[in-house]
Design a protein around this motif. Sequence first.
Motif, short mmCIF file in Angstrom:
data_model
loop_
_atom_site.label_atom_id
_atom_site.label_comp_id
_atom_site.label_asym_id
_atom_site.label_seq_id
_atom_site.Cartn_x
_atom_site.Cartn_y
_atom_site.Cartn_z
N TYR A 27 0.81 -1.23 0.00
CA TYR A 27 0.00 0.00 0.00
C TYR A 27 0.84 1.27 0.00
O TYR A 27 0.36 2.32 0.45
CB TYR A 27 -0.96 0.02 1.19
N HIS A 80 2.95 14.61 -0.47
CA HIS A 80 2.24 13.61 0.33
C HIS A 80 2.77 13.58 1.76
O HIS A 80 1.99 13.53 2.71
CB HIS A 80 2.39 12.23 -0.32
N ALA A 109 -7.58 2.49 2.76
CA ALA A 109 -8.42 3.35 3.60
C ALA A 109 -8.41 2.94 5.07
O ALA A 109 -8.56 3.78 5.94
CB ALA A 109 -9.85 3.33 3.07
N GLU A 160 1.76 2.49 -2.86
CA GLU A 160 1.03 3.08 -3.97
C GLU A 160 0.40 1.97 -4.80
O GLU A 160 1.12 1.10 -5.29
CB GLU A 160 1.96 3.91 -4.86
N PRO A 161 -0.94 1.95 -4.94
CA PRO A 161 -1.92 2.87 -4.37
C PRO A 161 -2.14 2.62 -2.88
O PRO A 161 -1.73 1.57 -2.36
CB PRO A 161 -3.18 2.57 -5.16
N ARG A 162 -2.80 3.55 -2.21
CA ARG A 162 -2.96 3.51 -0.76
C ARG A 162 -4.29 2.88 -0.36
O ARG A 162 -5.14 2.63 -1.19
CB ARG A 162 -2.81 4.93 -0.20
N ARG A 216 0.57 5.33 4.07
CA ARG A 216 -0.12 4.35 3.23
C ARG A 216 -1.63 4.55 3.23
O ARG A 216 -2.36 3.75 2.64
CB ARG A 216 0.23 2.94 3.72
N SER A 217 -2.09 5.59 3.89
CA SER A 217 -3.53 5.83 4.02
C SER A 217 -4.02 6.77 2.93
O SER A 217 -3.40 7.79 2.66
CB SER A 217 -3.85 6.44 5.39
N SER A 218 -5.15 6.43 2.33
CA SER A 218 -5.72 7.31 1.32
C SER A 218 -6.20 8.61 1.93
O SER A 218 -6.19 9.66 1.26
CB SER A 218 -6.87 6.59 0.60
#
Length: 368
Positions: free
Chosen positions: A17, A353, A23, A19-21, A50-52
């Motif tokens: 995670y 980010h 939730a 990328e992409p992250r 790693r969090s969206s």
Amino acid sequence: MRLTWDQVFAWRLRRQYVEPRAASVSEIVARLCGVQAQVTSAAEMAVALRSSVPEAGALVGALNDGTLIKTWAMRGTLHALTPDLAAACLSLLASARTWEKPAWERNFGASPAEVAALTEELRRVLDGSVLTREELVDALLADPAFHRLGEQLRSGWGALLKPLAWQGAICHGPAQGTKITFANPAQLIKDWPGLPEPDAAASLAITAYLGAYGPATPETFDAWLSRGSLRKTVLRRWFSELGDTLVEVEVEGRHGYVLSEHLDELAATKPTKSVHLLGGFDQYVLGPGTGDTVLLPGDHRAKVSRTAGWISPIVVAGGRIVGTRELADDAIAVSMFDGAPLPKKGLKAAVDHLGAVLGRDALTVRAA
């Protein structure tokens, strides 16, 4: 099947995670097979990056409500884990019985019989209670049989408490201000399954590890889990008993195992040129280990794996560790290996980010 390391690293970035992250905090911690939590801020950083939708204190919140558990696990270090994986890994660590070896007794001063007695007394003392370290030690030392262990019990390193944690008798509880607390995981953690038998635990622990850090060998798994303390014959049997669940692959001359269900995805993965700024003690390097010279060039290992077990924040480009970073005021100072220039593409997005995670909008980057 033959693969390239560029494929493997790109696949790991996705699996972990980076990328992409993702939730969910629990989803991230589960996929990473735990997050090292010796330094709470580093564990929070690993999850937030790693969090969206990064949320300050999300990991501690999950620990406090019993969704996750914090305990001494892999390599004897504190980790935040999901209950099922924690139980599996603790079972395997306990199966090594390291506290029954003469070297352990010489170093920490407790015999196997004393550890057994201490475990029994601890379960009694923690029954229905959440205690600070001082309260726990005072309760244990009320028994004269443990008086000579007082210095070790008070030690912040928790050496005498680790075998008790591996047996599922103790874990960390919610902090009381600056004071840590301890509890019985069966009474604190939601959905605590109890420790399974090692042979049953091995499947969950091995497949979870390979799902994030494969391809890997049994020896690499053991180094990550126990610093090589498991019996080699038992370790190899656990891998063998997974049968068709695993498949052996070759990556530029090095052999290792991946989950069969991931083989097609891994083979189809394209290399990436993405750039990421990860935190200290990040699982991206701790999972394979700082001794993996493909991921981290050996002549630069000391810049990442530093004195007193400190693991530096890292710069990752194309899935490889290419430098370290530090936060200085409103600037990120990046030290690239071998005097390489800063990456031209992807670095700004990584800085933005990191700034979002830190709540700092005006971060800049410079070569250190």
